[in-house]
Write a protein that holds these residues in place. Structure first.
Motif, PDB file in Angstrom:
ATOM      1  N   LYS A   1       3.036  10.599  -9.496  1.00  0.00           N
ATOM      2  CA  LYS A   1       2.266  11.040 -10.659  1.00  0.00           C
ATOM      3  C   LYS A   1       1.733  12.453 -10.471  1.00  0.00           C
ATOM      4  O   LYS A   1       1.512  13.167 -11.437  1.00  0.00           O
ATOM      5  N   SER A   2       1.517  12.872  -9.227  1.00  0.00           N
ATOM      6  CA  SER A   2       0.930  14.195  -8.981  1.00  0.00           C
ATOM      7  C   SER A   2       1.973  15.308  -8.876  1.00  0.00           C
ATOM      8  O   SER A   2       1.620  16.465  -8.671  1.00  0.00           O
TER       9      SER A   2
ATOM     10  N   LYS B   1       3.482   5.741  -5.697  1.00  0.00           N
ATOM     11  CA  LYS B   1       3.273   5.832  -7.141  1.00  0.00           C
ATOM     12  C   LYS B   1       2.283   6.944  -7.476  1.00  0.00           C
ATOM     13  O   LYS B   1       2.515   7.736  -8.390  1.00  0.00           O
ATOM     14  N   SER B   2       1.205   7.045  -6.721  1.00  0.00           N
ATOM     15  CA  SER B   2       0.223   8.096  -6.990  1.00  0.00           C
ATOM     16  C   SER B   2       0.787   9.471  -6.653  1.00  0.00           C
ATOM     17  O   SER B   2       0.487  10.461  -7.323  1.00  0.00           O
ATOM     18  N   GLU B   3       1.620   9.555  -5.618  1.00  0.00           N
ATOM     19  CA  GLU B   3       2.237  10.830  -5.268  1.00  0.00           C
ATOM     20  C   GLU B   3       3.210  11.279  -6.355  1.00  0.00           C
ATOM     21  O   GLU B   3       3.281  12.460  -6.692  1.00  0.00           O
TER      22      GLU B   3
ATOM     23  N   SER C   1       0.839  -1.205   0.000  1.00  0.00           N
ATOM     24  CA  SER C   1       0.000   0.000   0.000  1.00  0.00           C
ATOM     25  C   SER C   1       0.870   1.251   0.000  1.00  0.00           C
ATOM     26  O   SER C   1       0.524   2.256  -0.623  1.00  0.00           O
TER      27      SER C   1
ATOM     28  N   LEU D   1       1.991   1.799  -3.537  1.00  0.00           N
ATOM     29  CA  LEU D   1       0.902   2.345  -4.354  1.00  0.00           C
ATOM     30  C   LEU D   1       0.688   3.822  -4.048  1.00  0.00           C
ATOM     31  O   LEU D   1       0.448   4.625  -4.960  1.00  0.00           O
ATOM     32  N   ASP D   2       0.777   4.191  -2.776  1.00  0.00           N
ATOM     33  CA  ASP D   2       0.662   5.601  -2.395  1.00  0.00           C
ATOM     34  C   ASP D   2       1.798   6.414  -3.004  1.00  0.00           C
ATOM     35  O   ASP D   2       1.584   7.521  -3.503  1.00  0.00           O
TER      36      ASP D   2
END
Length: 75
Positions: free
Chosen positions: A32-33, A28-30, A22, A25-26
């Motif tokens: 991308k932003s 990875k999303s950070e 998890s 995954l967090d």
């Protein structure tokens, strides 16, 4: 006793692996932003930092020279 320790280690490992997944995954999303600056913003920031460094250097040099002159006159 050994069996109990093995069970605890196994459960701990499973919990850690789930948390790591998890977290990844967090992450990875950070990533991308992230908003990266364009070339103009980088150049403006570089110019600002360079001017601040030059100004601070000149101020420190001026203070140092003045104090050196004053101390040499006293001694």
């Amino acid at each position: 006793m050994l069996l109990m320790t093995s069970i605890i280690i196994t459960i701990s490992t499973i919990i850690l692996l789930k948390n790591k997944k998890s977290d990844l995954l967090d992450l990875k999303s950070e990533i991308k932003s992230i908003s990266w600056p364009d070339k103009k913003e980088v150049n403006q920031s570089m110019l600002t930092v360079t001017l601040i460094i030059i100004s601070a250097s000149l101020i420190i040099w001026l203070i140092d020279s003045t104090l050196t002159f004053l101390i040499s006159k006293i001694i």
